[in-house]
Enzyme design. Structure first.
Site, mmCIF file in Angstrom:
data_model
loop_
_atom_site.group_PDB
_atom_site.id
_atom_site.type_symbol
_atom_site.label_atom_id
_atom_site.label_comp_id
_atom_site.label_asym_id
_atom_site.label_seq_id
_atom_site.Cartn_x
_atom_site.Cartn_y
_atom_site.Cartn_z
ATOM 1 N N GLU A 1 15.590 -5.746 -54.067
ATOM 2 C CA GLU A 1 16.432 -6.303 -52.992
ATOM 3 C C GLU A 1 15.477 -6.927 -51.986
ATOM 4 O OE1 GLU A 1 19.762 -6.210 -52.862
ATOM 5 O OE2 GLU A 1 20.205 -4.795 -54.469
ATOM 6 N N CYS B 1 18.207 -9.076 -43.725
ATOM 7 C CA CYS B 1 17.942 -9.884 -44.926
ATOM 8 C C CYS B 1 19.002 -10.978 -45.037
ATOM 9 C CB CYS B 1 17.924 -8.996 -46.165
ATOM 10 S SG CYS B 1 19.348 -7.927 -46.270
HETATM 11 P P1 NAD Z 1 7.762 -5.032 -46.644
HETATM 12 O O1 NAD Z 1 7.792 -5.737 -47.942
HETATM 13 O O2 NAD Z 1 6.576 -5.248 -45.765
HETATM 14 O O3 NAD Z 1 7.863 -3.436 -46.872
HETATM 15 C C1 NAD Z 1 8.972 -2.848 -47.491
HETATM 16 C C2 NAD Z 1 8.579 -1.527 -48.115
HETATM 17 O O4 NAD Z 1 7.728 -1.775 -49.243
HETATM 18 C C3 NAD Z 1 7.774 -0.618 -47.200
HETATM 19 O O5 NAD Z 1 8.188 0.716 -47.404
HETATM 20 C C4 NAD Z 1 6.335 -0.825 -47.672
HETATM 21 O O6 NAD Z 1 5.490 0.280 -47.422
HETATM 22 C C5 NAD Z 1 6.540 -1.015 -49.162
HETATM 23 N N1 NAD Z 1 5.499 -1.800 -49.847
HETATM 24 C C6 NAD Z 1 4.859 -2.902 -49.396
HETATM 25 N N2 NAD Z 1 4.017 -3.377 -50.351
HETATM 26 C C7 NAD Z 1 4.147 -2.562 -51.429
HETATM 27 C C8 NAD Z 1 3.548 -2.531 -52.732
HETATM 28 N N3 NAD Z 1 2.644 -3.438 -53.096
HETATM 29 N N4 NAD Z 1 3.925 -1.558 -53.584
HETATM 30 C C9 NAD Z 1 4.869 -0.636 -53.233
HETATM 31 N N5 NAD Z 1 5.450 -0.607 -51.997
HETATM 32 C C10 NAD Z 1 5.093 -1.564 -51.113
HETATM 33 O O7 NAD Z 1 9.114 -5.422 -45.880
HETATM 34 P P2 NAD Z 1 9.557 -5.118 -44.379
HETATM 35 O O8 NAD Z 1 8.767 -5.963 -43.439
HETATM 36 O O9 NAD Z 1 9.615 -3.649 -44.139
HETATM 37 O O10 NAD Z 1 11.080 -5.624 -44.426
HETATM 38 C C11 NAD Z 1 11.467 -6.945 -44.264
HETATM 39 C C12 NAD Z 1 11.777 -7.612 -45.586
HETATM 40 O O11 NAD Z 1 12.733 -6.848 -46.326
HETATM 41 C C13 NAD Z 1 12.416 -8.974 -45.414
HETATM 42 O O12 NAD Z 1 11.861 -9.849 -46.345
HETATM 43 C C14 NAD Z 1 13.889 -8.724 -45.714
HETATM 44 O O13 NAD Z 1 14.598 -9.863 -46.128
HETATM 45 C C15 NAD Z 1 13.781 -7.702 -46.786
HETATM 46 N N6 NAD Z 1 15.019 -6.945 -46.929
HETATM 47 C C16 NAD Z 1 15.806 -7.227 -47.998
HETATM 48 C C17 NAD Z 1 17.030 -6.574 -48.141
HETATM 49 C C18 NAD Z 1 17.940 -6.886 -49.299
HETATM 50 O O14 NAD Z 1 18.841 -6.092 -49.547
HETATM 51 N N7 NAD Z 1 17.767 -7.977 -50.011
HETATM 52 C C19 NAD Z 1 17.416 -5.609 -47.210
HETATM 53 C C20 NAD Z 1 16.567 -5.337 -46.143
HETATM 54 C C21 NAD Z 1 15.370 -6.012 -46.018
#
Ligand code: NAD
Length: 509
Positions: free
Chosen positions: A261, A295
């Site tokens: 997601e 998002c």
């Molecule tokens: P992010 O990608 O920086 O982090 C999200 C999560 O992933 C965190 O828990 C982080 O520790 C983990 N993570 C990061 N890199 C990783 C890796 N290589 N391996 C495993 N885990 C890893 O995102 P953010 O800044 O917390 O959130 C914002 C983003 O999330 C935006 O792009 C937003 O659109 C998206 N988002 C999408 C949805 C959806 O349902 N499509 C919902 C909410 C947020």
């Protein structure tokens, strides 16, 4: 205010308790949680060590054996109690979400309401995990399919929905018979711990073992342990497209399943038939709600040329009325961004718009002064751009709204689809023909396509997720539960002879 919230949720023993679903020793490595609302440090949380991670996995594996043996409707009863516990804690948890993440109190409470709603949905679902039956081609045979739990479901979640996304996954995973290990965002660790405390109470009251729900804390490295771990058959990961690419590859390379997601770049098409007074609140809430950190935030407006100047004027006026400040104060529309890095990304996007030839209509800037001491508050920006600009093709997770002009509906839909992401989309129109074209297979290519409402604010009853770089995953309602189970096809013979399919003869004395 902050202390009251923490006390209400009994978070004072955060560093030494059993909140991880198994007893842990505090580690020296810590995550500091700072509120973007006032810049205050609100917690210092132990990061999960690899040795503890191993214990958590083992505890979860043992818990799974116990949990899967409980009939699904009885598991639903536990989830019903969790929903009730969330109802009791709605005010305190909603405030914590608002204080730790920075969204408005209304939205913080709304997020907890989503958790309650998905629990209710999952309770009903626990009696509806249906498989099909098929007619066998062989005499005296019966075929059917059934759904079994997977085992451990790993949830990796983003900061912007620090509690609801976990609940969407966990409530379904539990009624399906799985156990859940959750790594929340390192930017909102207290929210994860608060949720775990709430559910722990219910599991303990029902004399269920540790490990049905576990929380682990840490940054991306802890997420990588999960993605690479063959003991976790399903990873549901919510976050940036960059993260999803890494997680998707790691999980696929070990033949695990994933629900991804990821980021969106959502547009509203505003037809010349739309009623402006109706569309204005949808646009403004979609663009500045959660300070542009959903998002499903509206990032692009694709406006018919006949009404382009009118929309511009109305929006400009509306933006002057926005109140920015402490999100716990219900008079404010917009709270802070999550941290100063997000502010830098916002300012960078504005510079890039100018560099690529765009025109800034409502200037966005970092706010300073006594009410904005955390340094995370910005005033939202509107810019006139071309859809193909590189910066417009990216998701900037902040309140920057791009205006784009169109002349035909086909052109508008092509523009809406001409980005790498495919999460949410919408058309504002009074024309049935336009609405149906937008929803047809020649229309929006997104996972969500709305008519006469904005791009954000999904209900839990529908399957939620998007296409292309948004990752293709579906969570929450409809038949999203199937991703949390494995399908098994069963053929049973009650014949006295062994008949092979496709009429194959195989005689042996
Ligand atoms: P992010 O990608 O920086 O982090 C999200 C999560 O992933 C965190 O828990 C982080 O520790 C983990 N993570 C990061 N890199 C990783 C890796 N290589 N391996 C495993 N885990 C890893 O995102 P953010 O800044 O917390 O959130 C914002 C983003 O999330 C935006 O792009 C937003 O659109 C998206 N988002 C999408 C949805 C959806 O349902 N499509 C919902 C909410 C947020």
């Amino acid at each position: 205010m902050s202390i009251e919230i923490l006390n209400a949720l009994k978070l004072e023993k955060t560093n030494s308790g059993t909140w991880c679903g198994t007893t842990l020793f505090p580690s020296r490595e810590r995550i500091e949680s700072f509120s973007p609302v006032d810049g205050k440090k609100i917690a210092s949380v132990s990061c999960t060590k690899q040795t503890d991670y191993e214990k958590i996995i083992q505890t979860a594996q043992t818990a799974f054996i116990h949990w899967r043996a409980i009939p699904a409707p009885k598991r639903g009863e536990i989830v019903r109690q969790i929903g009730d516990e969330l109802r009791k804690n709605k005010a305190a948890l909603g405030q914590l979400v608002s204080y730790e993440m920075g969204k408005s109190l209304q939205e913080g409470l709304g997020e907890v309401q989503e958790m309650i709603d998905i629990c209710d949905f999952a309770v009903g679902l626990s009696r509806q995990l249906y498989g099909l039956t098929m007619h066998s081609e062989r005499p005296n045979h019966r075929m059917y399919e059934q759904w079994h739990p997977l085992g451990i479901v790993g949830v990796i979640s983003a900061f912007n929905f620090p509690v609801a996304v976990w609940a969407w996954n966990a409530a379904l995973a539990w009624v399906c018979g799985n156990v859940v290990i959750w790594k929340g965002s390192e930017k909102t660790p207290l929210c994860s711990i608060a949720c775990q405390k709430i559910v722990n109470k219910v599991f303990a009251k029902n004399k269920l073992p540790d490990g049905i729900s576990s929380v682990i804390t840490g940054d991306y490295k802890v997420g990588e342990w999960m993605s690479n771990d063959t003991r976790i058959p399903l990873i549901s990961a919510t976050g940036s497209t960059r993260m999803g690419k890494a997680v998707g590859v790691a999980v696929a390379s070990r033949f695990g399943k994933s629900i991804l997601e990821l980021g969106g770049n959502n547009a509203i098409i505003i037809s010349d038939t739309a009623q402006l007074q109706l569309v204005l609140p949808a646009i403004v809430f979609g663009a500045v709600g959660t300070a542009g950190q959903r998002c499903t935030t509206t990032r692009r407006l694709i406006i018919h040329e006949k009404i382009y100047d009118d929309v511009k004027a109305v929006l400009k006026k509306a933006y002057t009325q926005l109140r920015i400040g402490n999100p716990l104060d219900q008079n404010n529309h917009i709270g802070p961004l999550i941290d100063q890095k997000a502010v830098e990304a916002f300012l960078y996007a504005i510079r890039q718009v100018k560099k690529e030839g765009g025109k800034i209509l409502v200037p966005g800037s970092r706010l300073e002064g006594k009410n904005y001491q955390s340094g995370c508050y910005v005033s939202p920006c509107i810019a006139e751009v071309e859809n193909h600009y590189e910066i417009v093709q990216h998701e900037t997770f902040a309140p920057i709204l791009y205006l784009i002009k169109y002349s035909t509906l086909e052109e508008a839909v092509a523009l809406q689809n001409a980005v790498p992401q495919g999460l949410s989309s919408s058309i504002m129109t009074e024309s049935l023909r336009e609405a149906e074209y937008f929803l047809s297979n020649a229309g929006s290519d997104c996972g969500i396509a709305n008519v006469n409402i904005g791009t954000s604010g999904a209900e839990i009853g529908g399957a939620f997720g998007g296409e292309k770089e948004t990752g293709g995953g579906r969570e929450s309602g409809s038949d999203a539960w199937k991703a949390y189970m494995r399908r098994q096809t069963n053929t049973i013979s009650y014949s006295n002879s062994l008949t092979l399919a496709q009429g194959i003869q195989f005689d042996i004395e």
